[in-house]
Design a protein around this motif. Structure first.
Motif, PDB file in Angstrom:
ATOM      1  N   GLN A  30       0.828  -1.201   0.000  1.00  0.00           N
ATOM      2  CA  GLN A  30       0.000   0.000   0.000  1.00  0.00           C
ATOM      3  C   GLN A  30       0.870   1.263   0.000  1.00  0.00           C
ATOM      4  N   GLU A  31       1.901   1.246   0.834  1.00  0.00           N
ATOM      5  CA  GLU A  31       2.824   2.379   0.921  1.00  0.00           C
ATOM      6  C   GLU A  31       3.541   2.600  -0.420  1.00  0.00           C
ATOM      7  N   ALA A  32       3.969   1.502  -1.040  1.00  0.00           N
ATOM      8  CA  ALA A  32       4.677   1.605  -2.328  1.00  0.00           C
ATOM      9  C   ALA A  32       3.752   2.185  -3.398  1.00  0.00           C
ATOM     10  N   ASN A  33       2.519   1.699  -3.444  1.00  0.00           N
ATOM     11  CA  ASN A  33       1.578   2.209  -4.445  1.00  0.00           C
ATOM     12  C   ASN A  33       1.293   3.696  -4.236  1.00  0.00           C
ATOM     13  N   LYS A  34       1.214   4.098  -2.970  1.00  0.00           N
ATOM     14  CA  LYS A  34       0.973   5.511  -2.662  1.00  0.00           C
ATOM     15  C   LYS A  34       2.159   6.362  -3.146  1.00  0.00           C
ATOM     16  N   GLU A  35       3.377   5.869  -2.885  1.00  0.00           N
ATOM     17  CA  GLU A  35       4.574   6.603  -3.329  1.00  0.00           C
ATOM     18  C   GLU A  35       4.657   6.667  -4.852  1.00  0.00           C
ATOM     19  N   LEU A  36       4.304   5.562  -5.513  1.00  0.00           N
ATOM     20  CA  LEU A  36       4.350   5.537  -6.985  1.00  0.00           C
ATOM     21  C   LEU A  36       3.372   6.551  -7.574  1.00  0.00           C
ATOM     22  N   LYS A  37       2.182   6.648  -6.985  1.00  0.00           N
ATOM     23  CA  LYS A  37       1.182   7.584  -7.497  1.00  0.00           C
ATOM     24  C   LYS A  37       1.626   9.037  -7.319  1.00  0.00           C
ATOM     25  N   SER A  38       2.463   9.284  -6.313  1.00  0.00           N
ATOM     26  CA  SER A  38       2.921  10.655  -6.080  1.00  0.00           C
ATOM     27  C   SER A  38       4.004  11.072  -7.093  1.00  0.00           C
ATOM     28  N   LEU A  39       4.608  10.081  -7.771  1.00  0.00           N
ATOM     29  CA  LEU A  39       5.610  10.406  -8.791  1.00  0.00           C
ATOM     30  C   LEU A  39       4.917  10.906 -10.054  1.00  0.00           C
ATOM     31  N   GLU A  40       5.618  11.708 -10.803  1.00  0.00           N
ATOM     32  CA  GLU A  40       5.050  12.186 -12.061  1.00  0.00           C
ATOM     33  C   GLU A  40       5.613  11.314 -13.189  1.00  0.00           C
ATOM     34  N   ILE A  41       4.937  10.185 -13.377  1.00  0.00           N
ATOM     35  CA  ILE A  41       5.343   9.251 -14.432  1.00  0.00           C
ATOM     36  C   ILE A  41       4.128   8.950 -15.299  1.00  0.00           C
ATOM     37  N   SER A  42       4.378   8.368 -16.466  1.00  0.00           N
ATOM     38  CA  SER A  42       3.275   8.071 -17.379  1.00  0.00           C
ATOM     39  C   SER A  42       2.350   7.013 -16.768  1.00  0.00           C
ATOM     40  N   GLU A  43       1.126   7.012 -17.228  1.00  0.00           N
ATOM     41  CA  GLU A  43       0.135   6.080 -16.703  1.00  0.00           C
ATOM     42  C   GLU A  43       0.561   4.632 -16.961  1.00  0.00           C
ATOM     43  N   ASP A  44       1.151   4.383 -18.130  1.00  0.00           N
ATOM     44  CA  ASP A  44       1.609   3.025 -18.451  1.00  0.00           C
ATOM     45  C   ASP A  44       2.699   2.578 -17.491  1.00  0.00           C
ATOM     46  N   ARG A  45       3.646   3.474 -17.230  1.00  0.00           N
ATOM     47  CA  ARG A  45       4.755   3.142 -16.317  1.00  0.00           C
ATOM     48  C   ARG A  45       4.224   2.907 -14.901  1.00  0.00           C
ATOM     49  N   LEU A  46       3.238   3.713 -14.503  1.00  0.00           N
ATOM     50  CA  LEU A  46       2.622   3.556 -13.191  1.00  0.00           C
ATOM     51  C   LEU A  46       1.960   2.177 -13.076  1.00  0.00           C
ATOM     52  N   LYS A  47       1.219   1.801 -14.101  1.00  0.00           N
ATOM     53  CA  LYS A  47       0.541   0.486 -14.097  1.00  0.00           C
ATOM     54  C   LYS A  47       1.568  -0.643 -14.020  1.00  0.00           C
ATOM     55  N   ASN A  48       2.644  -0.523 -14.812  1.00  0.00           N
ATOM     56  CA  ASN A  48       3.698  -1.549 -14.790  1.00  0.00           C
ATOM     57  C   ASN A  48       4.342  -1.650 -13.412  1.00  0.00           C
ATOM     58  N   ALA A  49       4.607  -0.504 -12.796  1.00  0.00           N
ATOM     59  CA  ALA A  49       5.224  -0.479 -11.470  1.00  0.00           C
ATOM     60  C   ALA A  49       4.281  -1.093 -10.437  1.00  0.00           C
ATOM     61  N   GLU A  50       2.985  -0.791 -10.549  1.00  0.00           N
ATOM     62  CA  GLU A  50       2.006  -1.377  -9.620  1.00  0.00           C
ATOM     63  C   GLU A  50       1.932  -2.888  -9.784  1.00  0.00           C
ATOM     64  N   VAL A  51       2.051  -3.350 -11.032  1.00  0.00           N
ATOM     65  CA  VAL A  51       2.071  -4.798 -11.282  1.00  0.00           C
ATOM     66  C   VAL A  51       3.315  -5.419 -10.629  1.00  0.00           C
ATOM     67  N   ASP A  52       4.457  -4.737 -10.735  1.00  0.00           N
ATOM     68  CA  ASP A  52       5.688  -5.219 -10.101  1.00  0.00           C
ATOM     69  C   ASP A  52       5.518  -5.309  -8.584  1.00  0.00           C
ATOM     70  N   VAL A  53       4.893  -4.296  -7.990  1.00  0.00           N
ATOM     71  CA  VAL A  53       4.651  -4.291  -6.543  1.00  0.00           C
ATOM     72  C   VAL A  53       3.732  -5.459  -6.167  1.00  0.00           C
ATOM     73  N   GLN A  54       2.696  -5.677  -6.985  1.00  0.00           N
ATOM     74  CA  GLN A  54       1.767  -6.783  -6.700  1.00  0.00           C
ATOM     75  C   GLN A  54       2.480  -8.132  -6.821  1.00  0.00           C
ATOM     76  N   ASP A  55       3.384  -8.252  -7.802  1.00  0.00           N
ATOM     77  CA  ASP A  55       4.158  -9.493  -7.948  1.00  0.00           C
ATOM     78  C   ASP A  55       5.001  -9.741  -6.707  1.00  0.00           C
ATOM     79  N   LEU A  56       5.649  -8.674  -6.196  1.00  0.00           N
ATOM     80  CA  LEU A  56       6.431  -8.792  -4.960  1.00  0.00           C
ATOM     81  C   LEU A  56       5.533  -9.255  -3.813  1.00  0.00           C
ATOM     82  N   THR A  57       4.360  -8.627  -3.704  1.00  0.00           N
ATOM     83  CA  THR A  57       3.419  -8.963  -2.638  1.00  0.00           C
ATOM     84  C   THR A  57       3.019 -10.443  -2.727  1.00  0.00           C
ATOM     85  N   ASP A  58       2.698 -10.901  -3.923  1.00  0.00           N
ATOM     86  CA  ASP A  58       2.299 -12.304  -4.105  1.00  0.00           C
ATOM     87  C   ASP A  58       3.441 -13.254  -3.738  1.00  0.00           C
ATOM     88  N   THR A  59       4.658 -12.906  -4.171  1.00  0.00           N
ATOM     89  CA  THR A  59       5.829 -13.735  -3.879  1.00  0.00           C
ATOM     90  C   THR A  59       6.053 -13.857  -2.377  1.00  0.00           C
TER      91      THR A  59
END
Length: 184
Positions: free
Chosen positions: A136-165
């Motif tokens: 949750q903290e990582a997703n909040k920090e990612l949203k505060s960055l000024e990055i493209s929507e695609d990059r944000l989605k990819n980063a959120e997927v990476d965070v979710q993969d970490l969470t699942d692992t």
């Protein structure tokens, strides 16, 4: 921007690693029927006016799977150690033979095993909560960055993969501990 995303992912991974190591330490303290010096790690002894961990005033060993021996470096500490072990609410009945303290670890009853499994599951759930809050903290920090929507989605997927692992690691650790506790 890419370094910031990588930094957030790395710090999230570090936080999740911390959750796993905390879980492992907590599970070591849950005894699974065989004696271990770690069982006495919470025992504090009064030594020259200050509370000191048992391991710093004595040698704690396990001569066999059902016995813990505590040999103090100063024989005058025997009564204090004996009292500290009894007052620690670990359910042990220490025997003082004048040289060392011997603790027989009783075999676990089925009822006690079930209680210990519940305790282990509770620790595992705490670890999962910690992992999810890191996500949750990582997703909040990612949203505060000024990055493209695609990059944000990819980063959120990476965070979710970490969470699942890490959630799977918690499940695996719990399964091993559960089997260890239930093994008669």
């Amino acid at each position: 921007m890419e370094e910031e995303v990588t930094f957030i992912l790395d710090s999230t991974k570090e936080s999740m690693d911390g959750s796993i190591s905390h879980l492992e330490k907590a599970l070591v303290k849950i005894r699974a029927g065989k004696a271990s010096p770690v069982m006495l790690s919470t025992v504090m002894v009064e030594y020259y006016g200050s509370m000191t961990p048992l391991s710093q005033v004595s040698n704690v060993n396990t001569p066999d799977a059902r016995t813990i021996s505590v040999q103090p470096w100063e024989k005058t500490l025997l009564p204090e150690i004996e009292t500290a072990i009894m007052n620690s609410n670990l359910g042990f009945n220490p025997m003082n033979n004048g040289e060392m303290i011997i603790i027989n670890v009783p075999p676990l009853t089925e009822e006690r095993r079930i209680q210990l499994v519940k305790q282990a599951k509770s620790e595992a759930e705490d670890a999962k909560v910690s992992i999810r809050s890191a996500r949750q903290e990582a997703n909040k920090e990612l949203k505060s960055l000024e990055i493209s929507e695609d990059r944000l989605k990819n980063a959120e997927v990476d965070v979710q993969d970490l969470t699942d692992t890490y959630s799977k690691k918690v499940d695996d650790i719990l399964k091993v501990k559960e089997a260890e506790i239930m093994k008669v």
